[in-house]
Scaffold this active site. Sequence first.
Site: not given
Length: 716
Positions: A488, A568, A651, A686
Amino acid sequence: MFRNSLLAGAASVLVASAAPAIAQGQDLTAPEYPETRAGDVVDTQFGVDVADPYRWLENDVRVDEDVADWVERQNAVTNAFLAQLPGREALKERITQLTDYERFGLPTSKGGHYFYTRNDGLQNQSVLYVRDGLDGEPRELIDPNEWADDGATALADYAITDDGSKLLYAIQDGGSDWRTVKVMDVATGAVLEDTVEWVKFSNLDWAKDGSGFYYSRFPATGEGETFQALNTNQQVYFHKLGTEQGEDRLIYETPDQPELNHTAQVSDDGRWLVVTSSSGTDERYEINLIDLERPEAEPLLLVPGFDHDYTFVGNLGQKFFFTTNDGAPLMKVVSIDIAAPQQGWTTVIPEREETLGGVSLVGRKLIASYLVDAKSKIEVFGLDGTPQGEVALPGIGSAGGFGGDPDETETFYSFSSYNRPTTVYRYDVASGESTVWAQPEVAFDPDDFVVEQKFYTSKDGTRVPMFLVRSREVAESGEAAPTLLYGYGGFNVSLTPGFSPSRLAWIEAGGAYAVANIRGGGEYGKAWHDAGRLDNKQNVFDDFIAAGEYLIDQGITPEDGLAIQGGSNGGLLVGAVANQRPDLFAAGNAAVGVMDMLRFNQFTAGRYWVDDYGYPDREEDFRTLLAYSPYHNVRDGEDYPALLVTTADTDDRVVPGHSFKYTAALQAADLGERPQLIRIETRAGHGSGKPTDKAIEEASDILAFLAAFTGLDLSE
């Protein structure tokens, strides 16, 4: 304050094959892509001409027929390719089996009633129940599965009055961040007429007398703008039960600073409303206290300046407790007497070597959650900061919860790890005793899997932790296994151990699963976050690339057996490293990613992300962003890994135009024989609120795709 994250997963069998998947007789070369019209849009910024030929794909798929047609054609090609992947159906079957176990949410106790969610295994949405007393008979309150035929409408949040008589709950439709808020009478199950709309990024909290509730909302959007318009001018309101939303009382706003967001929380004694304001994703807050007994009084500005993280823990009368990084990058606990705020803050629990993740005030004790190399450690302190022991945890994993009120004698917490689904415990604050409240029965033996923590060295010499999960058979054999590497690296988000049925299926099939705790996250406090954002963002990519090199160098994965995944901000990560080191990875999944770093701040919540990414309209930031933006740095003429881009039509956190444009750029370039495809989910957002059946389908597609190009054998 508003963070981005996503998880996914997958597979079944015993041992992995190192042979390339193409040797299995499948045609895994890139198919013929749908034609994508290229426009002539060029923006000149700071003397640089930046082409944006696919800007038209930013348009809302629900409104623009051309974009909708492009989505349909892309999905047709992708679905045909995914349908012929070897072992996909066996993988889906095993993921379904591993998902089919009883799951419980953490209970909330109010007025002698216990409220909690439960999923019987394969329900698309968890159901909300209540018990009268700890061991009372469960009674169903809300079954979101009845709200939509496709299961895509979810119970997003709920709050209960102190006497347990009224339930406030938020409805999320199609994965959107927007919420509709309603009220239920707990005793009868009747839904009241009270309805509140345009709620997003909001806390929900009742007045102590149950007369109404506090919430945050944005102004209504114009027609066709609901899922793309920038979110500005958030306001805090009070809704009195039995009235229309138009009659709600405005509590707090900053019209001269429309970029600020405001959330509200009622203090433990009900006297004060704690309003926390922020301007972006950074934990830099301003705190105002509103005296609910004197609504005409000016708010008390307790924390000015947007300089530091001050997070409300709870209060006992005039004494308020907060966690903060003010003078403590790894966080500490402080208190203040609001009757004499000029006397300043008192340190209650000083900063330590471990990162303080959060604190609860329950049973007149402070329960602190620490991160020790991204693993949970729970300690208990007296109100004066005196250590009173540790809450014993079962091993390497993540603990969460410990909610409640200062005078309550019990609280609940959860524990999970990569090989252990969530178990819920009841904790007696006075005795320090933990007892199991709900433990799932699962279709595997957790001891058949090995969870380890490794440390590796990044490009600049930084030591980075990594979790590694394998079957005991693979770990003890010492043989290289196709590996799924997840990352991430942003927004101060820490990646801690957690259970995923789909990832466990991948491991069962003989694969390895690795999670790199790269810079940009919050694993080691503010300094770790700062080292991976703004002009330090390249450190994030270097850390992730180094993780892949380590896995290969250590013989954990073969050279052609490394797949990467992120969602993301992690989707941005996958896109960036695929551009920078296409030779290192065999395959990748970039999920709901931020792919156009020059226009991310033009849509919905994107404007908040400047804290991590910088401002595209400032020259120094522009040049940094342009250097790694996935959309702008596709390397024509290079052999790329097989890439599956995933997104969803609803999203409204990272609008799907990011993924659409990035995919178009990939497909327009000469990137070798392996495919670059996009999978676009409908009636999904999302990630949150996604129905179980959609999640299983998506995980099966993604992991079957990654397995095909890493040599993981999914056949039985």
